[in-house]
Design a protein around this motif. Structure first.
Motif, PDB file in Angstrom:
ATOM      1  N   GLN A 161       1.243  -1.148  -0.311  1.00 47.57           N
ATOM      2  CA  GLN A 161      -0.600  -0.057   0.019  1.00 47.57           C
ATOM      3  C   GLN A 161       0.957   1.358   0.229  1.00 47.57           C
ATOM      4  N   GLY A 162       0.514   2.143  -1.313  1.00 46.26           N
ATOM      5  CA  GLY A 162       1.164   3.347  -0.667  1.00 46.26           C
ATOM      6  C   GLY A 162       1.289   4.708   0.142  1.00 46.26           C
ATOM      7  N   GLU A 163       1.753   5.129   0.758  1.00 49.96           N
ATOM      8  CA  GLU A 163       0.913   6.182   1.522  1.00 49.96           C
ATOM      9  C   GLU A 163       1.601   7.453   1.631  1.00 49.96           C
ATOM     10  N   GLU A 164       0.822   8.140   1.073  1.00 48.58           N
ATOM     11  CA  GLU A 164       1.264   9.749   1.080  1.00 48.58           C
ATOM     12  C   GLU A 164       2.038  10.540   2.464  1.00 48.58           C
ATOM     13  N   ASP A 165       2.308  11.181   1.629  1.00 50.19           N
ATOM     14  CA  ASP A 165       2.919  11.929   3.109  1.00 50.19           C
ATOM     15  C   ASP A 165       3.186  13.738   2.515  1.00 50.19           C
ATOM     16  N   PRO A 166       2.339  14.944   2.892  1.00 50.67           N
ATOM     17  CA  PRO A 166       1.507  15.241   3.983  1.00 50.67           C
ATOM     18  C   PRO A 166       0.099  14.361   3.656  1.00 50.67           C
ATOM     19  N   GLN A 167      -0.457  14.411   4.841  1.00 54.95           N
ATOM     20  CA  GLN A 167      -1.869  13.798   4.558  1.00 54.95           C
ATOM     21  C   GLN A 167      -2.834  15.215   3.663  1.00 54.95           C
ATOM     22  N   ALA A 168      -2.003  16.961   3.631  1.00 55.97           N
ATOM     23  CA  ALA A 168      -3.083  17.781   3.491  1.00 55.97           C
ATOM     24  C   ALA A 168      -2.008  18.726   2.903  1.00 55.97           C
ATOM     25  N   LEU A 169      -1.935  19.829   2.128  1.00 55.47           N
ATOM     26  CA  LEU A 169      -0.833  20.252   1.854  1.00 55.47           C
ATOM     27  C   LEU A 169      -2.001  21.506   1.516  1.00 55.47           C
ATOM     28  N   SER A 170      -1.447  23.164   1.534  1.00 53.97           N
ATOM     29  CA  SER A 170      -1.636  24.067   1.523  1.00 53.97           C
ATOM     30  C   SER A 170      -0.656  25.585   1.031  1.00 53.97           C
ATOM     31  N   ILE A 171      -0.888  25.698   0.036  1.00 51.33           N
ATOM     32  CA  ILE A 171       0.097  26.788  -0.758  1.00 51.33           C
ATOM     33  C   ILE A 171      -0.090  27.910  -1.461  1.00 51.33           C
ATOM     34  N   GLN A 172       1.113  28.818  -1.476  1.00 48.55           N
ATOM     35  CA  GLN A 172       0.257  30.204  -2.645  1.00 48.55           C
ATOM     36  C   GLN A 172       0.385  29.716  -4.115  1.00 48.55           C
ATOM     37  N   GLU A 173      -0.012  30.408  -5.209  1.00 51.05           N
ATOM     38  CA  GLU A 173       0.004  29.933  -6.295  1.00 51.05           C
ATOM     39  C   GLU A 173       1.310  30.834  -6.023  1.00 51.05           C
ATOM     40  N   GLY A 174       1.902  29.978  -7.929  1.00 51.46           N
ATOM     41  CA  GLY A 174       3.277  29.995  -8.210  1.00 51.46           C
ATOM     42  C   GLY A 174       4.530  29.230  -7.043  1.00 51.46           C
ATOM     43  N   GLU A 175       4.159  29.038  -5.933  1.00 53.49           N
ATOM     44  CA  GLU A 175       5.122  28.022  -4.963  1.00 53.49           C
ATOM     45  C   GLU A 175       4.985  26.462  -5.519  1.00 53.49           C
TER      46      GLU A 175
ATOM     47  N   SER B  42       2.770  26.293  -8.876  1.00 55.17           N
ATOM     48  CA  SER B  42       1.865  25.622  -8.408  1.00 55.17           C
ATOM     49  C   SER B  42       0.746  26.648  -9.352  1.00 55.17           C
ATOM     50  N   ARG B  43      -1.006  26.140  -9.831  1.00 55.28           N
ATOM     51  CA  ARG B  43      -1.072  27.011 -10.125  1.00 55.28           C
ATOM     52  C   ARG B  43      -3.045  26.844  -8.993  1.00 55.28           C
ATOM     53  N   ALA B  44      -4.073  27.750  -8.971  1.00 55.38           N
ATOM     54  CA  ALA B  44      -4.898  27.424  -8.339  1.00 55.38           C
ATOM     55  C   ALA B  44      -5.847  26.113  -8.647  1.00 55.38           C
ATOM     56  N   ALA B  45      -5.261  26.077 -10.452  1.00 56.50           N
ATOM     57  CA  ALA B  45      -6.321  24.348 -10.534  1.00 56.50           C
ATOM     58  C   ALA B  45      -5.902  23.028 -10.875  1.00 56.50           C
ATOM     59  N   ASP B  46      -4.793  23.493  -9.735  1.00 61.18           N
ATOM     60  CA  ASP B  46      -4.189  22.067  -9.428  1.00 61.18           C
ATOM     61  C   ASP B  46      -4.885  21.867  -7.955  1.00 61.18           C
ATOM     62  N   THR B  47      -5.231  22.089  -7.447  1.00 60.96           N
ATOM     63  CA  THR B  47      -5.718  22.286  -5.669  1.00 60.96           C
ATOM     64  C   THR B  47      -6.639  21.020  -6.550  1.00 60.96           C
ATOM     65  N   ALA B  48      -6.184  19.649  -5.933  1.00 60.96           N
ATOM     66  CA  ALA B  48      -6.734  17.958  -6.267  1.00 60.96           C
ATOM     67  C   ALA B  48      -6.500  17.574  -5.121  1.00 60.96           C
ATOM     68  N   SER B  49      -6.888  15.608  -5.001  1.00 59.74           N
ATOM     69  CA  SER B  49      -6.512  15.137  -3.537  1.00 59.74           C
ATOM     70  C   SER B  49      -4.819  13.772  -5.009  1.00 59.74           C
ATOM     71  N   TYR B  50      -3.900  13.847  -4.564  1.00 62.62           N
ATOM     72  CA  TYR B  50      -3.004  13.220  -5.679  1.00 62.62           C
ATOM     73  C   TYR B  50      -2.516  12.222  -4.499  1.00 62.62           C
ATOM     74  N   PHE B  51      -2.704  10.751  -5.319  1.00 63.37           N
ATOM     75  CA  PHE B  51      -2.301   9.450  -4.978  1.00 63.37           C
ATOM     76  C   PHE B  51      -0.905   9.063  -5.538  1.00 63.37           C
ATOM     77  N   CYS B  52      -0.765   7.855  -4.892  1.00 60.75           N
ATOM     78  CA  CYS B  52       0.559   7.444  -5.877  1.00 60.75           C
ATOM     79  C   CYS B  52      -0.389   5.953  -5.693  1.00 60.75           C
ATOM     80  N   ALA B  53       0.358   4.780  -6.968  1.00 54.24           N
ATOM     81  CA  ALA B  53      -0.411   3.385  -7.008  1.00 54.24           C
ATOM     82  C   ALA B  53       0.674   2.547  -7.367  1.00 54.24           C
ATOM     83  N   THR B  54       1.090   1.458  -6.632  1.00 54.26           N
ATOM     84  CA  THR B  54       1.665   0.222  -6.851  1.00 54.26           C
ATOM     85  C   THR B  54       0.447  -0.574  -6.896  1.00 54.26           C
ATOM     86  N   GLU B  55       0.634  -1.417  -8.175  1.00 56.65           N
ATOM     87  CA  GLU B  55       0.561  -2.701  -8.698  1.00 56.65           C
ATOM     88  C   GLU B  55      -1.145  -3.038  -8.054  1.00 56.65           C
TER      89      GLU B  55
END
Lengths: 115, 105
Positions: free
Chosen positions: B3-17, B79-92
């Motif tokens: 199982q992939g485990e992502e880190d951090p669980q949540a991330l908040s940044i300003q546009e451009g970062e 980064s752009r505002a449109a990048d706001t989303a959840s990101y998942f890694c997947a293995t097998e």
């Protein structure tokens, strides 16, 4: 044209009922999947079919029964629905079965709410 | 199952970062994939990195893979505002719980 389409998008039903979710893909892929995403966004594979043959069957209650009439369709039937079945169910397809050598194409999800 | 485990669980940044998300997994893999999920939508494939690759680029995305540490990172630059989303890694075919990214404009 939508590549992977599933219906219905929303489903609200009472405990104990039986319901089905349908999935169709027009990508010509041989492999299709059902995933369950819970309220914490954790996505868990349930089933995988390759050319109508079951190849992955994770630990899922036998109240869940997938059916693949042809390789473009994979439907999910759920008997005796329970509160814990509330989730978003995603259908997906890929060109390659088994190990993840290719990308998955997902449908938009079917949100099931059991009252 | 692994199982992939992502880190951090949540991330908040300003546009451009830049945004960096990490993923760890437990067993040997053939490849690792990253997906994005916009709210209320299905997952969309972003990038696949094979086990014999160390880094891969796609537009503003950069993925690294360290099989000795069983970890991967996804970097989104400018980064752009449109990048706001959840990101998942997947293995097998197994997904982690995801990182929720919020890009503030």
């Amino acid at each position: 044209d939508t590549a992977v389409s599933q219906t219905p998008k929303y489903l609200v039903t009472q405990m104990g009922n039986d319901k089905s979710i349908k999935c169709e893909q027009n990508l010509g892929h041989d492999t299709m999947y059902w995933y369950k995403q819970d309220s914490k966004k954790f996505l868990k594979i349930m089933f995988s079919y390759n050319n109508k043959e079951l190849i992955i069957n994770e630990t899922v209650p036998n109240r869940f029964s997938p059916k693949s009439p042809d390789k473009a369709h994979l439907n999910l039937h759920i008997n005796s629905l329970e509160l814990g079945d509330s989730a978003v169910y995603f259908c997906a397809s890929s060109q390659v079965p088994g190990a993840s050598t290719g990308e998955l194409f997902f449908g938009e999800g079917s949100r099931l709410t059991v009252l | 199952s692994q199982q992939g485990e992502e880190d951090p669980q949540a991330l908040s940044i300003q546009e451009g970062e830049n945004a960096t998300m990490n993923c760890s997994y437990k067993t040997s893999i053939n490849n690792l994939q990253w997906y994005r999920q916009n709210s209320g939508r299905g997952l969309v494939h972003l990038i696949l990195i094979r086990s014999n690759e160390r880094e891969k680029h796609s537009g503003r995305l950069r993925v690294t893979l360290d099989t000795s540490k069983k970890s991967s990172s996804l970097l989104i630059t400018a980064s752009r505002a449109a990048d706001t989303a959840s990101y998942f890694c997947a293995t097998e075919r197994v997904f982690g719980a995801g990182t929720i990214l919020r890009v503030k404009s």
